[in-house]
Design a protein around this motif. Structure first.
Motif, PDB file in Angstrom:
ATOM      1  N   HIS A   1      -9.381  -6.613 -11.810  1.00  0.00           N
ATOM      2  CA  HIS A   1      -8.704  -5.339 -11.571  1.00  0.00           C
ATOM      3  C   HIS A   1      -7.320  -5.345 -12.225  1.00  0.00           C
ATOM      4  O   HIS A   1      -6.938  -4.414 -12.936  1.00  0.00           O
ATOM      5  CB  HIS A   1      -8.587  -5.114 -10.057  1.00  0.00           C
ATOM      6  N   LEU A   2      -6.582  -6.427 -11.994  1.00  0.00           N
ATOM      7  CA  LEU A   2      -5.251  -6.565 -12.590  1.00  0.00           C
ATOM      8  C   LEU A   2      -5.332  -6.583 -14.109  1.00  0.00           C
ATOM      9  O   LEU A   2      -4.496  -5.951 -14.794  1.00  0.00           O
ATOM     10  CB  LEU A   2      -4.596  -7.856 -12.086  1.00  0.00           C
ATOM     11  N   GLY A   3      -6.332  -7.268 -14.657  1.00  0.00           N
ATOM     12  CA  GLY A   3      -6.466  -7.356 -16.114  1.00  0.00           C
ATOM     13  C   GLY A   3      -6.643  -6.003 -16.772  1.00  0.00           C
ATOM     14  O   GLY A   3      -6.070  -5.740 -17.840  1.00  0.00           O
TER      15      GLY A   3
ATOM     16  N   ILE B   1       0.837  -1.205   0.000  1.00  0.00           N
ATOM     17  CA  ILE B   1       0.000   0.000   0.000  1.00  0.00           C
ATOM     18  C   ILE B   1       0.869   1.251   0.000  1.00  0.00           C
ATOM     19  O   ILE B   1       0.612   2.219  -0.748  1.00  0.00           O
ATOM     20  CB  ILE B   1      -0.950  -0.004   1.214  1.00  0.00           C
ATOM     21  N   ALA B   2       1.927   1.256   0.821  1.00  0.00           N
ATOM     22  CA  ALA B   2       2.822   2.420   0.873  1.00  0.00           C
ATOM     23  C   ALA B   2       3.514   2.634  -0.470  1.00  0.00           C
ATOM     24  O   ALA B   2       3.615   3.777  -0.960  1.00  0.00           O
ATOM     25  CB  ALA B   2       3.847   2.232   1.985  1.00  0.00           C
TER      26      ALA B   2
ATOM     27  N   ASP C   1      -7.593  -7.233   0.689  1.00  0.00           N
ATOM     28  CA  ASP C   1      -6.718  -8.179  -0.015  1.00  0.00           C
ATOM     29  C   ASP C   1      -5.472  -7.485  -0.548  1.00  0.00           C
ATOM     30  O   ASP C   1      -5.329  -6.266  -0.465  1.00  0.00           O
ATOM     31  CB  ASP C   1      -7.471  -8.897  -1.134  1.00  0.00           C
ATOM     32  N   ALA C   2      -4.568  -8.268  -1.077  1.00  0.00           N
ATOM     33  CA  ALA C   2      -3.319  -7.738  -1.615  1.00  0.00           C
ATOM     34  C   ALA C   2      -2.912  -8.563  -2.825  1.00  0.00           C
ATOM     35  O   ALA C   2      -3.149  -9.768  -2.883  1.00  0.00           O
ATOM     36  CB  ALA C   2      -2.224  -7.756  -0.565  1.00  0.00           C
ATOM     37  N   LEU C   3      -2.299  -7.873  -3.789  1.00  0.00           N
ATOM     38  CA  LEU C   3      -1.794  -8.538  -4.994  1.00  0.00           C
ATOM     39  C   LEU C   3      -0.278  -8.616  -4.889  1.00  0.00           C
ATOM     40  O   LEU C   3       0.383  -7.617  -4.608  1.00  0.00           O
ATOM     41  CB  LEU C   3      -2.197  -7.738  -6.229  1.00  0.00           C
TER      42      LEU C   3
ATOM     43  N   VAL D   1       0.207  -0.791  -6.787  1.00  0.00           N
ATOM     44  CA  VAL D   1      -0.839   0.175  -7.066  1.00  0.00           C
ATOM     45  C   VAL D   1      -2.221  -0.467  -7.027  1.00  0.00           C
ATOM     46  O   VAL D   1      -3.202   0.155  -6.587  1.00  0.00           O
ATOM     47  CB  VAL D   1      -0.578   0.888  -8.413  1.00  0.00           C
ATOM     48  N   VAL D   2      -2.342  -1.713  -7.464  1.00  0.00           N
ATOM     49  CA  VAL D   2      -3.632  -2.401  -7.378  1.00  0.00           C
ATOM     50  C   VAL D   2      -4.014  -2.600  -5.909  1.00  0.00           C
ATOM     51  O   VAL D   2      -5.163  -2.372  -5.511  1.00  0.00           O
ATOM     52  CB  VAL D   2      -3.577  -3.753  -8.123  1.00  0.00           C
ATOM     53  N   THR D   3      -3.055  -3.008  -5.103  1.00  0.00           N
ATOM     54  CA  THR D   3      -3.314  -3.181  -3.672  1.00  0.00           C
ATOM     55  C   THR D   3      -3.710  -1.860  -3.030  1.00  0.00           C
ATOM     56  O   THR D   3      -4.648  -1.805  -2.209  1.00  0.00           O
ATOM     57  CB  THR D   3      -2.064  -3.753  -2.969  1.00  0.00           C
ATOM     58  N   TYR D   4      -3.024  -0.786  -3.414  1.00  0.00           N
ATOM     59  CA  TYR D   4      -3.340   0.537  -2.874  1.00  0.00           C
ATOM     60  C   TYR D   4      -4.764   0.963  -3.248  1.00  0.00           C
ATOM     61  O   TYR D   4      -5.529   1.426  -2.388  1.00  0.00           O
ATOM     62  CB  TYR D   4      -2.334   1.559  -3.394  1.00  0.00           C
TER      63      TYR D   4
END
Length: 346
Positions: free
Chosen positions: A295-297, A254-255, A334-336, A320-323
């Protein structure tokens, strides 16, 4: 008003060609309008002249065809020589790939392993200056960046242009350079700077709402200074490289994602994630709160007005997706991971 002071041989040729053709145009203008007004005034009705009707004059028609044709050939010869010279990128000593993004430039030194993004640094308060609000505009308003393109003086530099999204154009008036950057194509141009200094240009192809906010700055230095700069950038890149074996936590992603978002996404999706115009809000969106694979796609492949961001590293995309999924009121939790991005690219 005139061109910027020429800093390359090509720019000198363009300036001289422009001056020559302007003199040709001026002479033609004076001759044509001089004859026309002389004829009107000398043969007007008040002096007793009567209109003399005639249908055609073969001699005159031949002359007004041959003479302009000869003039055009005479003008085309030096113009063609300059255009051909502009496209002659042979024997270049440095090759740099310039990629246009909405709305900044990315540079990759193919011979030196240096790669960075160049973004506008003009304070937003200067941009918002209106009716006493904001702050006064600086000396290099909208023509200043965080990372200028650095090249050595007296070396032939080849620029390869392309684009990540829409058509841009890499233009540096002092160098006599303007080359479109087209998605899916590689175009090239070149320059050899004669003097050290800092030179400024802008994207010169309308490319969206922030078209006027993607300047081009080239810093020309001595060869010794260039080698020192290359060494410094290579060391910085090595220090900043992500450890492929690192185990990222959600908070770390996230950071990191926040800085990636601010550097690449904020122009369209805004700092609060609410978007603008054709760029949708991320706050509470079905994408940012739905399946993480979808989201990733979209980040990798793009959709509608959003370009593909596959030029970002696996770690940057994961971050950036996780953020986005854990900010702007989104609480997916969640986190990628970078490994997931790497797998999705295959």
């Amino acid at each position: 008003m005139n061109f910027q002071p020429a800093q390359t041989a090509i720019a000198h040729d363009i300036t001289n060609l422009h001056t020559l053709l302007m003199w040709v145009i001026l002479v033609i203008f004076v001759l044509v309008f001089g004859v026309m007004f002389y004829s009107i005034l000398k043969h007007r009705k008040s002096l007793g002249h009567a209109a003399k009707p005639f249908h055609e004059n073969t001699t005159v028609e031949i002359l007004w065809t041959i003479i302009p044709a000869l003039i055009l050939v005479a003008m085309a010869w030096p113009a063609a020589r300059v255009v051909i010279a502009q496209k002659d990128t042979r024997d270049s000593e440095i090759t740099i790939k310039a990629t246009g993004y909405q709305w900044f430039w990315g540079y990759k030194y193919l011979d030196h392993g240096v790669d960075f993004k160049s973004r506008l640094t003009t304070d937003r308060k200067q941009i918002d200056e209106y009716q006493g609000k904001g702050s006064a505009k600086g000396e290099h308003y909208l023509l200043e960046v965080d990372e200028p393109l650095v090249v050595p003086v007296g070396k032939k530099v080849r620029i390869l242009t392309t684009s990540n999204d829409v058509i841009h154009s890499w233009a540096m008036p002092a160098f006599g350079v303007k080359q479109d950057a087209i998605p899916g194509f590689i175009r090239d141009t070149w320059f050899k700077a004669e003097n050290t200094g800092t030179f400024r240009g802008q994207c010169s192809e309308l490319c969206g709402k922030d078209h006027g906010f993607m300047p081009i700055v080239v810093k020309v230095v001595t060869d010794k200074e260039f080698q020192e700069w290359v060494g410094k950038k290579q060391a910085e890149a090595k220090a900043a490289a992500d450890d492929p074996n690192k185990k990222w936590t959600k908070d770390e992603l996230i950071a990191r994602g926040r800085s990636v978002y601010e550097g690449n996404c904020v122009a369209c999706h805004k700092a609060d994630g609410k978007g603008t115009g054709p760029y949708p809000s991320l706050a509470g969106s079905k994408i940012a709160t739905g399946p993480i694979a979808d989201h990733l796609g979209i980040v990798l492949a793009g959709k509608n007005a959003m370009p593909a961001w596959n030029a970002l590293s696996d770690t940057e995309i994961a971050a950036v997706v996780t953020y986005e999924r854990n900010s702007f009121g989104n609480t997916t939790g969640d986190a990628l991971l970078p490994a997931d991005v790497k797998a999705a690219r295959k």
